[in-house]
Design an enzyme around this catalytic site. Sequence first.
Site, PDB file in Angstrom:
ATOM      1  CB  ALA A  51      -0.995   0.041   1.161  1.00 15.87           C
ATOM      2  CB  ALA A  52       4.436   2.048  -0.410  1.00 17.00           C
ATOM      3  N   GLY A  53       2.197   2.561  -2.584  1.00 16.85           N
ATOM      4  CA  GLY A  53       1.710   3.258  -3.774  1.00 16.85           C
ATOM      5  C   GLY A  53       0.339   3.873  -3.512  1.00 16.85           C
ATOM      6  CG  ASP A  54      -2.889   1.436  -2.608  1.00 21.15           C
ATOM      7  OD1 ASP A  54      -2.935   1.594  -3.845  1.00 21.15           O
ATOM      8  OD2 ASP A  54      -2.995   0.323  -2.064  1.00 21.15           O
TER       9      ASP A  54
HETATM   10  O1  RIB Z   1      -1.904  -1.945  -3.078  1.00 28.87           O
HETATM   11  C1  RIB Z   1      -2.039  -2.848  -2.019  1.00 28.87           C
HETATM   12  C2  RIB Z   1      -3.371  -3.526  -2.102  1.00 28.87           C
HETATM   13  O2  RIB Z   1      -3.401  -4.321  -3.277  1.00 28.87           O
HETATM   14  C3  RIB Z   1      -3.659  -4.477  -0.967  1.00 28.87           C
HETATM   15  O3  RIB Z   1      -4.285  -3.850   0.110  1.00 28.87           O
HETATM   16  C4  RIB Z   1      -4.495  -5.559  -1.645  1.00 28.87           C
HETATM   17  O4  RIB Z   1      -5.792  -5.638  -1.172  1.00 28.87           O
HETATM   18  C5  RIB Z   1      -4.448  -5.243  -3.138  1.00 28.87           C
HETATM   19  O5  RIB Z   1      -5.580  -4.592  -3.546  1.00 28.87           O
END
Ligand code: RIB
Length: 319
Positions: free
Chosen positions: A251-254
Site C-alpha cells: 500500500a505504499a503506492g496507495d
Molecule cells: O496496493 C495494495 C493492495 O493491493 C492491498 O491492500 C491488496 O488488497 C491489493 O488490492
Amino acid sequence: MKKRILVVGSLNMDMVIEMKSMPLIGETVLGDTLKYVPGGKGGNQAYAVGSLGGEASLLGCVGADAFGSRLVENIRACKVDVSAVDVDEEEPTGTAVIYVDEEGNNSIVVAPGANSSCNVELLQKKDELFQMNDFMLFQMEIPLEAVFYGIRKAKEYEKTVILNPAPAPEDIPDDIWERIDYLTPNETEVLKLCGEPGTSMEHIKKSAKRILAKGVKNVIVTLGDKGVFFVNNNEEHLFEARKVDAIDTTAAGDCFNGAFAVGLSKGMTVCEAIGFANVASSVAVQRKGAQSSIPKWEEVESVWKESFLTQTSGQMSMM
Ligand code: RIB
C-alpha cells in the site's frame, strides 16, 4: 477552498502472511501467523485521503458479510464518506492473499468478489458523485469498463482525473489517454503499459515519455527507494526517496496516490504534492499492512516541510 476527492475502486480484506522468503513454485515454506488487515487499492487510497486531511467519498462494492462491514467501518472512521459503497448480496467481499518477506517485499493475489459489481451500472446510479467532487482517483481492480466509463464521465463534467494503473491492464483505449491528467504507474506498470523490453532508468523515462505522447498530461512514476520520476510537456524531475528502513511496502503506492490527491486538493503545485506524497509513503513503508500503515497528516506535515525545503534548495535533480 479545499476541494473534494472521489475515489472509485476496490475494497479487499487482506490476508497477510510474513515469511523469511517467498516460496518458489512447488515449494512449501512456513510463515508467521495469518493476519487480517483492511486493504484494497480503492479503500487504501480513500483511507489515505481521509487520514491525511482530505475530503473524500468512496465509490465501491463489498459483500453482505463481516469482512465487508469491517472494511467500510475502518474507512468511515477516518472521515471518508462511505455512503456510496454498495453491498452485493450475492458475491463475497474481495480478498487479497499477501506474502511479505523479511526484506519487506510483497506479492499479492486478489480474488475480486464483490469488487466485480463496482460496474458501469453502479457508477451510473452514483452520477451525482461525479458532479459534486473535483478530483477523481481511479485504480484498476474493478471492471475496466467501469474505470473507463468513470474517466469519460469525469471529463464530461470537467473534473481532474488521476489514474493509478494498478494492476496495469493489457491495453487502454485510445480516447482514454488524453482524458488522464495524472497517470501514476510504478516502474513495473509503466514498462508494461509501453511494452518496453528493458528495466533501466532510461527505459522507464522513455516509457513515461511515450505515454505523454499518447496525450496524458502528466506522468508520475513511483520508483520505490529510487524516488519518483515526474514528466510533462514542459518539465521533468527526479525526486529522491527519503532514506528509511522499509519493513513492508504494501500500500505504499496507495498512500502515495491518496497523499498526492490531498496535496492537489489543498492547492499545492504538482511538485509540492509529489514531495508531500513521497514523504507520506516513506512513513507507510516503515509500518506493516495496508490501511494500518497509512500515516496521519500531523505525522507527515513536519517531515514534509523540512524535506521540501531541502529539495528546493538543491537536492531535487532537475533534468
Ligand atoms: O496496493 C495494495 C493492495 O493491493 C492491498 O491492500 C491488496 O488488497 C491489493 O488490492
